[in-house]
Structures are given as structure tokens and as C-alpha cells.
Design a protein around this motif. Structure first.
Motif, PDB file in Angstrom:
ATOM      1  N   ALA B  20       0.819  -1.221   0.000  1.00 27.11           N
ATOM      2  CA  ALA B  20       0.000   0.000   0.000  1.00 27.11           C
ATOM      3  C   ALA B  20       0.851   1.269   0.000  1.00 27.11           C
ATOM      4  O   ALA B  20       0.321   2.373  -0.096  1.00 27.11           O
ATOM      5  N   ASP B  29      -2.209   7.127   6.019  1.00 29.23           N
ATOM      6  CA  ASP B  29      -2.400   6.757   4.607  1.00 29.23           C
ATOM      7  C   ASP B  29      -2.480   5.241   4.471  1.00 29.23           C
ATOM      8  O   ASP B  29      -3.362   4.696   3.804  1.00 29.23           O
ATOM      9  N   ARG B  33      -5.587   2.877   3.229  1.00 28.69           N
ATOM     10  CA  ARG B  33      -5.502   2.057   2.003  1.00 28.69           C
ATOM     11  C   ARG B  33      -5.678   0.564   2.288  1.00 28.69           C
ATOM     12  O   ARG B  33      -6.187  -0.173   1.457  1.00 28.69           O
TER      13      ARG B  33
END
Lengths: 230, 73
Positions: B20, B29, B33
């Protein structure tokens, strides 16, 4: 093995009382003691939960019946807690291997996955740090303690149950709803409150506030006792 | 270990996290993801950094050459 993290100031830098709190047992409204511990999901620090609510709870021992019912109950509310940005973290004075074997046994016998990590606190470090051992009950097993820690690392609620009494996870869910409602709307919640019920407007501190309160459209029984919907 | 087995193999969650990450990603983040809990991502990235699979630059992680090599079949 668990090891205490020295960086308490970094862990709780947002909390004004961190330096005072670090050497004592948890207190409501104070920074939760920092720790790093081995769990069934790897090595985890309290600071890893920054930004989420955390329910840290202890149980007496793996492979015991009341604890098994509690784990099934905690697993059942885990999805609802996740919706509320709340994570669960268990703890007992057992090894990781014991935890893993028990979790696998629960899956095999009851068909339930335990989705949260469990601290293997074999050396009692986290249990001691949080006062989870009650010598009057047991010197080797943690009592049924619950610590609700908010997204900035402050202890917001504590519940202690004896070895013989399984906890009510609906109450833990209700407690989280009440705390989050309090934070969001700056109100208090009355006895037996549940989501959807009216909340308590904090009592006025001045005569001017009293007059304003009585004309604010709240449901008031008297000047100090007003409710409203949120 | 949560991310790396005793045989030095990546766990499924570690593979997810590495896959990811592009050039640079924060734990938030990566959590977004992978749909892994943020606490688990933070702990996992820290563990992978200790193993030399990712490196931390300020608040973002990026995979090292070793980390990338473990993702390729």
C-alpha cells in the motif's frame, strides 16, 4: 515480556498532567501511563492508539469460563465499538502462547474470532502500572478492570469487577456513547442514560446564567435541573 | 512478531502495508488504504523499520530496496 516506555512526556505531551501522572496509578482526567507490551498482534505501545479511543481491560486468566464468556461478549461489541472509533486491548498475566491457544480454542469451540490484541503481561509490568492486581483477591491474577482512554491519552473512566463477576459489555458500550456525547455536546448524562435520551445541561454558575437558562427553551424542572435533546 | 515470521517471511498484514506504500506514506495513509486498524499499522511500520524494510522520514514511511524485494515473487 513487557517493557515500560521511558518517553512518557512524548507519549502524553498533549496532556498537562503527564509528568505528575507518570509515577502513580491511573486517575480519571489524567494521562494514561505509557507502556510498550508484547501482544497477540505484536509489540504495541499505548501511543499507537493516539487518535482513537481505547478500552484496555484485564481478565484473570486464559482458559477460564467467566473470562471466556467475557471475550465472547467483547468480540460481539467490537464492530459497534469500531464504528465509534474505539479499539479493544485485553491483558492477563499469561504468555502469548497461552493467549494464542485460548483464542484458537474459542474459535474452535464457539466459532467466534477474537479480533483484538491481548497483552501477554507475564512479568506483571502493565498490570502493576495500572493497578490491575488486587492483593485481596489474587496476587497472580488480574481482576476484571476496564480503563477507557480517550484519543489524546487521558483516562476517562475506570471500572473494577471482582474475579467472580463477569462484566456487562452493553454498559461499556453505553459508557463510550455517554463519554463521546459529553465531549461532542458539552453536556452530562443522567442515570441510566442511553443514546436518544435527553441529556443534562450543566448547572449555571451565575445568576445571569440562571435567567438565560430559564429562557433558553430547555426542559427545566428547576434552575439547576435542565435537560435537552441532542 | 506481527510482521515478520521467525523464518524471516512477511506476514499477510505486512505484505498489505508494504504493497500500500508508494514513495512515501504516513501511517494514516497506509491504514486508510489497507483498512487495517491504525494502531496495528503504526506498530507494524515500526517493526518493519527496525527490520530495515521501510524507513521513516519525518512522519512518512517509504519502503527500502530490501522491503520492495520481499514483495516481488
Amino acid at each position: 515480556m513487557s517493557s515500560l516506555v521511558e518517553s512518557t512526556v512524548q507519549e502524553t505531551s498533549h496532556a498537562p498532567a503527564a509528568s505528575v501522572q507518570s509515577a502513580s496509578l491511573p486517575r480519571l482526567g489524567m494521562a494514561a501511563p505509557a507502556f510498550e507490551a508484547v501482544t497477540t498482534h505484536g509489540k504495541i505501545r499505548l501511543s499507537d492508539f493516539h487518535g482513537t479511543w481505547l478500552v484496555l481491560f484485564s481478565h484473570p486468566a486464559d482458559f477460564t469460563p467467566v473470562c471466556t464468556t467475557e471475550f465472547l461478549a467483547f468480540a460481539a461489541i467490537a464492530p459497534e465499538l469500531r464504528k465509534r472509533n474505539v479499539e479493544l486491548l485485553g491483558l492477563s498475566i499469561d504468555s502469548t502462547s497461552s493467549h494464542i491457544a485460548w483464542v484458537r480454542n474459542i474459535k474452535e469451540k464457539f466459532g467466534i474470532d477474537i479480533p483484538f490484541p491481548i497483552i501477554a503481561d507475564s512479568n506483571k509490568e502493565v498490570a502493576t502500572l495500572y493497578g490491575m492486581l488486587m492483593p485481596g483477591e489474587s496476587k497472580t491474577e488480574t481482576s476484571r478492570c476496564v480503563f477507557v482512554i480517550d484519543p489524546v491519552g487521558i483516562v476517562r473512566a475506570m471500572i473494577y469487577y471482582p474475579l467472580t463477576t463477569g462484566r456487562n459489555t452493553d454498559e461499556i458500550l453505553r459508557l463510550l456513547d455517554a463519554l463521546q456525547t459529553t465531549d461532542k455536546h458539552k453536556v452530562a448524562t443522567p442515570a441510566n442514560w442511553k443514546p436518544g435520551d435527553k441529556v443534562i445541561v450543566p448547572p449555571p454558575a451565575t445568576m445571569e446564567d440562571v435567567e438565560a437558562r430559564l429562557n433558553a427553551g430547555y426542559e427545566c424542572t428547576d434552575w439547576y435541573f435542565c435537560k435537552k435533546s441532542v | 512478531m506481527a510482521c515478520i515470521s521467525s523464518q524471516g517471511e512477511l506476514s499477510e498484514s505486512a505484505r498489505k502495508m508494504l504493497a500500500a506504500m508508494d514513495a512515501s506514506a504516513t501511517p494514516e495513509d497506509v491504514a486508510s488504504r489497507t483498512e487495517l486498524p491504525l494502531f496495528r499499522v503504526r506498530a507494524g511500520l515500526r517493526e518493519m523499520a527496525e527490520a530495515g524494510l521501510v524507513e521513516l522520514n519525518e512522519e512518512a514511511y517509504s519502503p527500502t530496496q530490501l522491503g520492495r524485494s520481499l514483495l516481488t515473487p
